[in-house]
Design a protein around this motif. Structure first.
Motif, PDB file in Angstrom:
ATOM      1  N   ILE A  65     -26.982  54.132   1.850  1.00 37.76           N
ATOM      2  CA  ILE A  65     -27.483  52.855   2.336  1.00 37.76           C
ATOM      3  C   ILE A  65     -27.285  51.748   1.301  1.00 37.76           C
ATOM      4  N   LEU A  66     -27.375  50.511   1.770  1.00 42.25           N
ATOM      5  CA  LEU A  66     -27.442  49.339   0.913  1.00 42.25           C
ATOM      6  C   LEU A  66     -28.829  48.742   1.071  1.00 42.25           C
ATOM      7  N   PHE A  67     -29.399  48.253  -0.039  1.00 44.69           N
ATOM      8  CA  PHE A  67     -30.728  47.650   0.023  1.00 44.69           C
ATOM      9  C   PHE A  67     -30.769  46.439  -0.892  1.00 44.69           C
ATOM     10  N   GLY A  68     -31.785  45.599  -0.717  1.00 42.47           N
ATOM     11  CA  GLY A  68     -31.924  44.376  -1.489  1.00 42.47           C
ATOM     12  C   GLY A  68     -32.204  44.646  -2.954  1.00 42.47           C
ATOM     13  N   LYS A  69     -31.898  43.659  -3.782  1.00 43.66           N
ATOM     14  CA  LYS A  69     -32.030  43.789  -5.232  1.00 43.66           C
ATOM     15  C   LYS A  69     -33.454  44.133  -5.663  1.00 43.66           C
ATOM     16  N   TRP A  70     -34.446  43.557  -5.024  1.00 37.96           N
ATOM     17  CA  TRP A  70     -35.842  43.757  -5.428  1.00 37.96           C
ATOM     18  C   TRP A  70     -36.598  44.670  -4.459  1.00 37.96           C
ATOM     19  N   SER A  71     -35.902  45.450  -3.660  1.00 37.62           N
ATOM     20  CA  SER A  71     -36.534  46.312  -2.662  1.00 37.62           C
ATOM     21  C   SER A  71     -37.144  47.556  -3.284  1.00 37.62           C
ATOM     22  N   GLY A  72     -38.217  48.019  -2.682  1.00 33.14           N
ATOM     23  CA  GLY A  72     -38.794  49.304  -3.032  1.00 33.14           C
ATOM     24  C   GLY A  72     -39.676  49.316  -4.260  1.00 33.14           C
ATOM     25  N   THR A  73     -40.311  50.459  -4.440  1.00 31.34           N
ATOM     26  CA  THR A  73     -41.180  50.722  -5.581  1.00 31.34           C
ATOM     27  C   THR A  73     -40.576  51.874  -6.369  1.00 31.34           C
ATOM     28  N   GLU A  74     -40.373  51.664  -7.664  1.00 26.19           N
ATOM     29  CA  GLU A  74     -39.787  52.713  -8.495  1.00 26.19           C
ATOM     30  C   GLU A  74     -40.829  53.773  -8.807  1.00 26.19           C
ATOM     31  N   VAL A  75     -40.450  55.039  -8.639  1.00 31.48           N
ATOM     32  CA  VAL A  75     -41.320  56.177  -8.948  1.00 31.48           C
ATOM     33  C   VAL A  75     -40.503  57.215  -9.714  1.00 31.48           C
ATOM     34  N   LYS A  76     -41.213  58.085 -10.421  1.00 29.96           N
ATOM     35  CA  LYS A  76     -40.557  59.180 -11.140  1.00 29.96           C
ATOM     36  C   LYS A  76     -41.110  60.480 -10.556  1.00 29.96           C
ATOM     37  N   LEU A  77     -40.242  61.258  -9.922  1.00 35.15           N
ATOM     38  CA  LEU A  77     -40.626  62.543  -9.336  1.00 35.15           C
ATOM     39  C   LEU A  77     -39.748  63.637  -9.926  1.00 35.15           C
ATOM     40  N   ASN A  78     -40.366  64.660 -10.465  1.00 36.17           N
ATOM     41  CA  ASN A  78     -39.640  65.782 -11.077  1.00 36.17           C
ATOM     42  C   ASN A  78     -38.638  65.301 -12.121  1.00 36.17           C
ATOM     43  N   GLY A  79     -39.003  64.259 -12.886  1.00 41.47           N
ATOM     44  CA  GLY A  79     -38.151  63.748 -13.941  1.00 41.47           C
ATOM     45  C   GLY A  79     -37.013  62.863 -13.478  1.00 41.47           C
ATOM     46  N   GLU A  80     -36.952  62.538 -12.204  1.00 36.32           N
ATOM     47  CA  GLU A  80     -35.867  61.723 -11.651  1.00 36.32           C
ATOM     48  C   GLU A  80     -36.419  60.372 -11.192  1.00 36.32           C
ATOM     49  N   ASP A  81     -35.713  59.292 -11.519  1.00 34.44           N
ATOM     50  CA  ASP A  81     -36.117  57.959 -11.083  1.00 34.44           C
ATOM     51  C   ASP A  81     -35.654  57.732  -9.655  1.00 34.44           C
ATOM     52  N   LEU A  82     -36.602  57.467  -8.761  1.00 35.22           N
ATOM     53  CA  LEU A  82     -36.320  57.263  -7.347  1.00 35.22           C
ATOM     54  C   LEU A  82     -37.003  55.990  -6.864  1.00 35.22           C
ATOM     55  N   LEU A  83     -36.711  55.586  -5.641  1.00 33.71           N
ATOM     56  CA  LEU A  83     -37.338  54.421  -5.019  1.00 33.71           C
ATOM     57  C   LEU A  83     -37.998  54.841  -3.718  1.00 33.71           C
ATOM     58  N   ILE A  84     -39.152  54.250  -3.438  1.00 32.31           N
ATOM     59  CA  ILE A  84     -39.781  54.391  -2.123  1.00 32.31           C
ATOM     60  C   ILE A  84     -39.735  53.014  -1.490  1.00 32.31           C
ATOM     61  N   MET A  85     -39.202  52.936  -0.272  1.00 31.18           N
ATOM     62  CA  MET A  85     -39.122  51.648   0.411  1.00 31.18           C
ATOM     63  C   MET A  85     -39.313  51.821   1.908  1.00 31.18           C
ATOM     64  N   LYS A  86     -39.633  50.720   2.562  1.00 32.38           N
ATOM     65  CA  LYS A  86     -39.756  50.731   4.015  1.00 32.38           C
ATOM     66  C   LYS A  86     -38.361  50.659   4.627  1.00 32.38           C
ATOM     67  N   GLU A  87     -38.236  51.160   5.837  1.00 36.48           N
ATOM     68  CA  GLU A  87     -36.951  51.113   6.519  1.00 36.48           C
ATOM     69  C   GLU A  87     -36.481  49.672   6.694  1.00 36.48           C
ATOM     70  N   SER A  88     -37.399  48.740   6.839  1.00 37.58           N
ATOM     71  CA  SER A  88     -37.026  47.335   7.030  1.00 37.58           C
ATOM     72  C   SER A  88     -36.381  46.728   5.782  1.00 37.58           C
ATOM     73  N   ASP A  89     -36.543  47.362   4.594  1.00 36.89           N
ATOM     74  CA  ASP A  89     -35.892  46.889   3.368  1.00 36.89           C
ATOM     75  C   ASP A  89     -34.425  47.305   3.292  1.00 36.89           C
ATOM     76  N   ILE A  90     -34.008  48.207   4.164  1.00 33.97           N
ATOM     77  CA  ILE A  90     -32.634  48.700   4.162  1.00 33.97           C
ATOM     78  C   ILE A  90     -31.759  47.698   4.894  1.00 33.97           C
ATOM     79  N   LEU A  91     -30.650  47.304   4.247  1.00 35.33           N
ATOM     80  CA  LEU A  91     -29.742  46.322   4.835  1.00 35.33           C
ATOM     81  C   LEU A  91     -28.749  46.980   5.788  1.00 35.33           C
ATOM     82  N   GLY A  92     -28.339  48.211   5.516  1.00 30.95           N
ATOM     83  CA  GLY A  92     -27.403  48.886   6.383  1.00 30.95           C
ATOM     84  C   GLY A  92     -27.010  50.239   5.843  1.00 30.95           C
ATOM     85  N   ILE A  93     -26.316  50.993   6.683  1.00 31.10           N
ATOM     86  CA  ILE A  93     -25.819  52.325   6.340  1.00 31.10           C
ATOM     87  C   ILE A  93     -24.343  52.200   5.989  1.00 31.10           C
TER      88      ILE A  93
END
Length: 95
Positions: A65-93
């Motif tokens: 997917i493509l998403f906006g520059k400031w989209s989502g919340t950064e989280v660290k799960l199992n030592g990996e940096d990931l993002l949690i975001m709403k589907e509405s923040d996704i620009l496209g597949i």
């Protein structure tokens, strides 16, 4: 990993940007921007409307997917940096 996003949220892993430009110039780490492309790791069940009906998400795990520059919340799960975001923040597949 034992994490499942709720409702209309998705868990995204950023896809690393190219280290070189098309002209062959190597980009140093200090000049790189965070990539705005990612892969969905996990997706919620969907959003509920006012009457309680669930509308499934249009994206699924494995989609690029493509998403906006400031989209989502950064989280660290199992030592990996990931993002949690709403589907509405996704620009496209992509693809």
């Amino acid at each position: 990993m034992n994490f499942r996003p709720l409702h209309d949220r998705v868990l995204v892993r950023r896809v690393e940007a190219e280290e070189k430009t098309s002209g062959g110039i190597i980009i140093p780490d200090s000049a790189k921007e965070k990539p705005q492309e990612g892969e969905i790791v996990a997706a919620g069940t969907g959003a509920r409307d006012d009457s309680g009906n669930v509308h499934p998400l249009e994206v699924k795990a494995g989609d690029r997917i493509l998403f906006g520059k400031w989209s989502g919340t950064e989280v660290k799960l199992n030592g990996e940096d990931l993002l949690i975001m709403k589907e509405s923040d996704i620009l496209g597949i992509v693809g």
